[in-house]
Design an enzyme around this catalytic site. Structure first.
Site, PDB file in Angstrom:
ATOM      1  N   LYS A  36       1.573  -1.173  -0.031  1.00 31.12           N
ATOM      2  CA  LYS A  36       0.222  -0.468   0.035  1.00 31.12           C
ATOM      3  C   LYS A  36       0.888   1.271   0.109  1.00 31.12           C
ATOM      4  CE  LYS A  36      -4.299   0.177   2.568  1.00 31.12           C
ATOM      5  NZ  LYS A  36      -4.962   0.441   3.708  1.00 31.12           N
ATOM      6  N   LEU A 156     -15.869  11.273   8.782  1.00 34.94           N
ATOM      7  CA  LEU A 156     -16.593  11.107   8.137  1.00 34.94           C
ATOM      8  C   LEU A 156     -17.921   9.695   6.978  1.00 34.94           C
ATOM      9  CD1 LEU A 156     -14.740   9.073   6.869  1.00 34.94           C
ATOM     10  CD2 LEU A 156     -12.655  10.749   7.031  1.00 34.94           C
ATOM     11  N   ASN A 211     -23.291   6.912  16.045  1.00 38.35           N
ATOM     12  CA  ASN A 211     -23.097   5.759  15.506  1.00 38.35           C
ATOM     13  C   ASN A 211     -24.998   4.909  15.521  1.00 38.35           C
ATOM     14  OD1 ASN A 211     -22.037   6.384  13.723  1.00 38.35           O
ATOM     15  ND2 ASN A 211     -20.142   4.668  13.866  1.00 38.35           N
ATOM     16  N   CYS A 263     -17.948   0.342   9.895  1.00 36.66           N
ATOM     17  CA  CYS A 263     -18.635   0.621  11.618  1.00 36.66           C
ATOM     18  C   CYS A 263     -19.883   0.553  12.257  1.00 36.66           C
ATOM     19  CB  CYS A 263     -18.280   2.444  11.272  1.00 36.66           C
ATOM     20  SG  CYS A 263     -17.297   3.061  10.660  1.00 36.66           S
ATOM     21  N   LYS A 266     -20.109  -2.923  13.894  1.00 38.54           N
ATOM     22  CA  LYS A 266     -18.897  -3.205  14.460  1.00 38.54           C
ATOM     23  C   LYS A 266     -19.027  -1.838  15.974  1.00 38.54           C
ATOM     24  CE  LYS A 266     -15.107  -0.587  13.498  1.00 38.54           C
ATOM     25  NZ  LYS A 266     -14.805   0.805  14.650  1.00 38.54           N
TER      26      LYS A 266
END
Ligand code: NAD
Length: 477
Positions: A36, A156, A211, A263, A266
């Site tokens: 990466k 984000l 969330n 997200c 979890k």
């Protein structure tokens, strides 16, 4: 301008590092993934994120952005160290797996030889900030170094991450060291966003609570959709009608096959686990997760109820990524749906504008029999000789498909719209047997037939009164 080190170059770290460089800071991004880093050093961005490649290349060539696998290189002269590594679900009890954070802290503590602020950008359970302070204190090699820790959770969204960085709704900073929090705030000053400066535990909780609330809205509207199906109401109009109320808002009220991604699931599990450990039984959180899990199965039950059996049927899948504008397949509903279909020996034809490669890896990892899966090069190919097509991810490009043509190429014209993306009447005009999520018999179709009857009645009345006038005997003088 500051000198910054960002640890972890995933969706969050790469976007954060690149955008901070674009604000004029000198940024070095560190990752343990050698391939990466090698790609990034050449300006190749390994993920699909709109606008990111241009921004990486621009800042790389301007000399403000650097990539390395070496902590000592990354930390050199850096006064701000962002931790943006992954915090997936651990094997037991749904807790967040902090191994990647701990390994990053180990390396920081070994290499750090000057004062710095450590910023927790990864989503970490409440109390992690205090643990980070303890870890660094215990492991610090250069004991003269002084440091502060600030929690700065990230909000984000993949698919619009660059836009979200530059236009955040708020920036949350939590620390026991107010000066450090204000120094971090200075990095973000050009964004002109509201700051929430608080203590570390509250900042960590703001992320999880946000969330959880968004996931609640999705599961809520999905449950309303189920009721709509049974009572003949249209959930799309219900959501629109609710959304006008400022106390409710229209966002995140789209019924469909449920949420996915790296997200929500979890973080919900981690929050529930934190709650249990604190002696609170989070009934609502568990119900939200359960509703979301069931939601994916709806596609399968709709197919089974229409096609009787799935064995030897061919099912087209439109869209694979967990949401549009990303190639991220983490916990994408498409994986479960394709797995369940192949387990019942259906053949599956799949297409996604950018996620075909990541999908292949994700399906292999889930043990899906790829002999039953055809990777198509265009969207319309998924429909060829298919017994049904299921829309799983609502990519914009699917709006301009020639639906009549697609319908003609199918063996049986069943279309399951897992995101309520299309207009019912138009899909029926294209020849499909159309099924959305919670669109019932449809108040809209009921309303439009009522509207048509009123119009017919009016025309009939007008015609009749004209005929009556003509046939009526002339009024006698
Ligand atoms: P990711 O999996 O895309 O990237 C994590 C990166 O960290 C990988 O490149 C990995 O190689 C690297 N890494 C792991 N251990 C490392 C170490 N010890 N040293 C250096 N690099 C290491 O993760 P992500 O999606 O960017 O998420 C990062 C964090 O941000 C998570 O806690 C997540 O919950 C949170 N978050 C994610 C999003 C999102 O939309 N993806 C949004 C808000 C918050």
């Amino acid at each position: 301008m500051a000198t910054i080190c960002v640890i972890g170059t995933g969706y969050v770290g790469l976007v954060t590092g690149t955008c901070l460089a674009d604000l004029g800071h000198t940024v070095t991004c560190v990752d343990i993934a050698e391939e990466k880093i090698e790609q990034l050093q050449r300006g190749i961005v390994p993920v699909h994120e709109p606008g990111l490649t241009n921004l990486v290349q621009h800042n790389l060539y301007a000399g403000r952005l650097h990539f390395t696998t070496s902590y000592s290189e990354g930390l050199q002269n850096s006064n701000f160290i962002f931790i943006a590594v992954n915090t997936p679900t651990a094997v037991h009890h749904g807790r967040a797996d902090m191994r990647y954070v701990e390994s990053a802290l180990h390396c920081i503590a070994r290499e750090l030889d000057h004062d710095a602020i450590i910023i927790n950008k990864s989503t970490m359970p409440v109390g992690s900030g205090d643990a980070v302070i303890r870890f660094i204190c215990d492991w610090l090699v250069h004991s003269q170094v002084s440091f502060a820790v600030v929690s700065n959770p990230e909000f984000l969204r993949e698919g619009s991450a660059v836009q979200d960085f530059f236009h955040p709704d708020r920036i949350v900073l939590g620390s026991s060291d107010q000066l450090a929090a204000y120094q971090v705030a200075e990095l973000y000053l050009p964004l002109r966003a509201p700051f929430v400066v608080t203590d570390m535990r509250t900042a960590e909780m703001i992320k999880y609570a946000s969330n959880a609330f968004l996931a609640t809205k999705i599961s809520f509207i999905n449950e309303i959709a189920q009721i709509c199906t049974h009572v003949g109401a249209d959930v799309k109009e219900v959501a629109a009608g609710m959304g006008y109320d400022k106390r409710i808002g229209r966002a995140f009220l789209d019924a469909g096959l449920g949420y996915g991604g790296s997200c929500f699931l979890k973080d919900m599990k981690a929050l529930a686990s934190t709650a249990e450990e604190a002696g609170v039984h989070p009934r609502l959180l568990h119900a939200i997760m359960e509703t979301n899990h069931q939601q994916r199965r709806i596609a399968i039950s709709m197919l089974t109820s229409q096609l009787e059996t799935l064995r030897d049927r061919t099912i087209g899948i439109l869209g694979l990524a967990f949401k549009p504008n990303t190639d991220d397949m983490r916990d994408a509903p498409s994986i479960d749906i394709i797995r369940w279909l192949t387990l019942q020996e259906a053949r599956v034809r799949i297409y996604d504008p950018v996620a075909l490669t990541t999908a292949r890896t994700a399906l292999e990892r889930k043990g899906v029999c790829l002999d039953l899966v055809t990777f198509c090069e265009t969207a319309s190919e998924v429909a060829v000789e298919a017994d049904a097509v299921v829309l799983v991810t609502e990519w914009d490009e699917f709006r301009s498909l020639d639906m009549s043509q697609m319908c003609k190429s199918m063996r049986y014209p069943l279309f399951i719209d897992g995101r309520n993306f299309y207009d019912v009447a138009e899909m029926e005009r294209s020849g499909f047997i159309y099924r959305g999520i919670g669109r019932g018999t449809g108040s809209m179709s009921a309303l439009s037939s009522l509207w048509k009857s009123i119009k017919t009645l009016e025309t009939a009345q007008r015609t009749m009164s004209a005929e009556e006038r003509e046939s009526a005997p002339p009024a006698s003088a």
